[in-house]
Write a protein that holds these residues in place. Structure first.
Motif, PDB file in Angstrom:
ATOM      1  N   PRO A  21       6.334 -16.704 -17.104  1.00 47.84           N
ATOM      2  CA  PRO A  21       5.022 -17.157 -15.879  1.00 47.84           C
ATOM      3  C   PRO A  21       3.983 -16.802 -16.948  1.00 47.84           C
ATOM      4  O   PRO A  21       2.962 -17.968 -16.268  1.00 47.84           O
ATOM      5  N   LEU A  22       3.344 -16.131 -17.297  1.00 47.23           N
ATOM      6  CA  LEU A  22       2.364 -16.166 -17.775  1.00 47.23           C
ATOM      7  C   LEU A  22       1.753 -17.442 -18.532  1.00 47.23           C
ATOM      8  O   LEU A  22       0.819 -17.497 -18.563  1.00 47.23           O
ATOM      9  N   LEU A  23       2.531 -17.927 -19.307  1.00 48.10           N
ATOM     10  CA  LEU A  23       2.432 -19.175 -19.977  1.00 48.10           C
ATOM     11  C   LEU A  23       2.562 -20.248 -19.227  1.00 48.10           C
ATOM     12  O   LEU A  23       1.264 -21.045 -19.549  1.00 48.10           O
ATOM     13  N   LYS A  24       3.379 -20.307 -18.475  1.00 49.72           N
ATOM     14  CA  LYS A  24       3.019 -21.364 -17.497  1.00 49.72           C
ATOM     15  C   LYS A  24       1.799 -21.410 -16.741  1.00 49.72           C
ATOM     16  O   LYS A  24       1.118 -22.670 -16.414  1.00 49.72           O
ATOM     17  N   ALA A  25       0.889 -19.923 -16.330  1.00 54.02           N
ATOM     18  CA  ALA A  25      -0.179 -19.915 -16.076  1.00 54.02           C
ATOM     19  C   ALA A  25      -0.934 -20.959 -16.883  1.00 54.02           C
ATOM     20  O   ALA A  25      -2.494 -21.254 -16.380  1.00 54.02           O
ATOM     21  N   ALA A  26      -0.679 -20.568 -18.194  1.00 53.04           N
ATOM     22  CA  ALA A  26      -1.534 -20.869 -19.210  1.00 53.04           C
ATOM     23  C   ALA A  26      -1.684 -22.939 -19.081  1.00 53.04           C
ATOM     24  O   ALA A  26      -2.058 -23.426 -20.554  1.00 53.04           O
ATOM     25  N   GLY A  27      -0.619 -23.418 -18.196  1.00 53.57           N
ATOM     26  CA  GLY A  27      -0.462 -24.442 -18.190  1.00 53.57           C
ATOM     27  C   GLY A  27       0.583 -25.003 -19.566  1.00 53.57           C
ATOM     28  O   GLY A  27       0.819 -26.109 -19.666  1.00 53.57           O
ATOM     29  N   ILE A  28       1.660 -24.072 -20.285  1.00 52.76           N
ATOM     30  CA  ILE A  28       2.001 -24.220 -21.369  1.00 52.76           C
ATOM     31  C   ILE A  28       3.866 -24.125 -21.167  1.00 52.76           C
ATOM     32  O   ILE A  28       3.800 -22.495 -19.839  1.00 52.76           O
ATOM     33  N   ASN A  29       4.683 -25.170 -21.050  1.00 56.81           N
ATOM     34  CA  ASN A  29       5.744 -24.390 -20.894  1.00 56.81           C
ATOM     35  C   ASN A  29       6.816 -24.365 -22.583  1.00 56.81           C
ATOM     36  O   ASN A  29       6.645 -25.350 -23.129  1.00 56.81           O
ATOM     37  N   VAL A  30       7.542 -23.310 -22.589  1.00 54.63           N
ATOM     38  CA  VAL A  30       8.484 -23.082 -24.343  1.00 54.63           C
ATOM     39  C   VAL A  30       9.570 -24.243 -23.869  1.00 54.63           C
ATOM     40  O   VAL A  30      10.153 -23.977 -22.635  1.00 54.63           O
ATOM     41  N   THR A  31       9.908 -25.024 -24.546  1.00 53.90           N
ATOM     42  CA  THR A  31      11.116 -26.050 -24.685  1.00 53.90           C
ATOM     43  C   THR A  31      12.279 -25.910 -24.350  1.00 53.90           C
ATOM     44  O   THR A  31      12.910 -26.684 -24.488  1.00 53.90           O
ATOM     45  N   GLU A  32      12.407 -25.220 -25.690  1.00 54.79           N
ATOM     46  CA  GLU A  32      13.810 -24.471 -25.210  1.00 54.79           C
ATOM     47  C   GLU A  32      13.855 -23.246 -25.482  1.00 54.79           C
ATOM     48  O   GLU A  32      13.333 -22.759 -25.414  1.00 54.79           O
ATOM     49  N   ASP A  33      15.413 -22.918 -25.281  1.00 57.27           N
ATOM     50  CA  ASP A  33      15.758 -21.231 -24.901  1.00 57.27           C
ATOM     51  C   ASP A  33      16.157 -20.833 -26.285  1.00 57.27           C
ATOM     52  O   ASP A  33      16.971 -20.775 -26.811  1.00 57.27           O
ATOM     53  N   PRO A  34      15.892 -19.392 -26.451  1.00 58.39           N
ATOM     54  CA  PRO A  34      15.651 -18.453 -27.635  1.00 58.39           C
ATOM     55  C   PRO A  34      17.453 -17.993 -27.677  1.00 58.39           C
ATOM     56  O   PRO A  34      18.245 -17.631 -28.265  1.00 58.39           O
ATOM     57  N   GLU A  35      17.671 -17.534 -26.168  1.00 59.52           N
ATOM     58  CA  GLU A  35      19.313 -17.246 -25.938  1.00 59.52           C
ATOM     59  C   GLU A  35      20.389 -18.645 -25.943  1.00 59.52           C
ATOM     60  O   GLU A  35      21.530 -17.643 -27.273  1.00 59.52           O
TER      61      GLU A  35
END
Ligand code: PRT
Ligand code: MG
Length: 218
Positions: A21-35
């Protein structure tokens, strides 16, 4: 033109989940799920930002040596690491828990301490535990473990453990009780000191967004 690619070090699980959520607030989304992905380097929607997945206790090391520009690590991990080469600008107030001393529920901790007996303490957090008991004048033999500390008192490896507690259900499930609260724990943002100077232009807006978002949460 200097390379302004940024690498963020995170560990799988609660640190990754609560940093999203903090990264999203910076306008950045991770495009893969590490799990589900086995990849250790994850792309983001920002072509200049990538995330690397490392063990929680390795985050400070990657950042210290500049293999990652910044990372998120628990205060427990940072105290053990020592914080060398790291700038710690923000308490993100995520992955909260407490560091405590626990013993088997039949063990009389207070009288063991009063009698000045040498206490055997199993923990992953040897530095922090040593300082805690030294400050109280309690003599301890510290036994270094890498996980599942809860088992140690049950099989006679130690009298006590120092571990993280959040809901307390792991302790209860193993008939252990908390006898001392050492400190509150939360995760901090750590930044490589050289990167902070050389990549400030790209880093600062992300740090500001993290700070704003964690303030809004807290
Ligand atoms: O799991 P692994 O060995 O890879 O590494 P790790 O345990 O260091 O990583 P991870 O992802 O489990 O924890 C990362 C960080 O989250 C820690 O460094 C802490 O700062 C923070 N954190 C927050 C916790 C907990 N809550 C927590 N509950 N870390 C560990 N726990 C464990 C605790 O050790 C115990 O076994 O959860 C159990 C207790 O939980 P309750 O809810 O039963 O009390
Ligand atoms: Mg764990």
């Amino acid at each position: 033109m200097m390379n302004q690619q940024l690498t963020l070090a995170l560990s799988k699980g609660r640190i990754f989940d609560e940093t999203m959520p903090l990264l999203k607030a910076a306008g950045i989304n991770v495009t893969e799920d590490p799990e589900t992905s086995r990849k250790l380097i994850l792309a983001t929607t920002d072509p200049n930002v990538r995330v690397i997945i490392v063990r929680a206790s390795d985050v400070p090391t990657y950042v210290q040596y500049g293999a990652a520009d910044f990372g998120v690590a628990g205060k427990d991990v940072l105290l053990e690491h020592g914080g060398e080469g790291l700038y710690q600008p923000i308490d993100l107030e995520i992955a909260k828990c407490r560091m405590s001393v626990a013993v088997s529920d039949g063990f009389d901790y207070a009288s063991a301490v009063r009698q000045g007996a040498r206490l055997r303490v199993a923990t992953k957090y040897v530095q922090t535990a040593r300082e805690h008991f030294a400050a109280k004048g309690v003599h301890v033999d510290l036994i270094k473990l890498y996980g599942s500390m809860e088992l140690a008192p049950l099989v006679g490896l130690s009298d006590a453990i120092v571990d993280m507690v959040s809901t307390g259900s792991t302790l209860r499930a193993n008939h252990l009780v908390e006898v001392e609260h050492i400190m509150e724990i939360s995760a901090r943002l750590v930044v490589n000191q050289a990167a902070l100077k050389l990549k400030r232009e790209r880093l600062q807006p992300i740090l500001d967004a993290f700070e704003q978002a964690s303030k809004r949460r807290g």
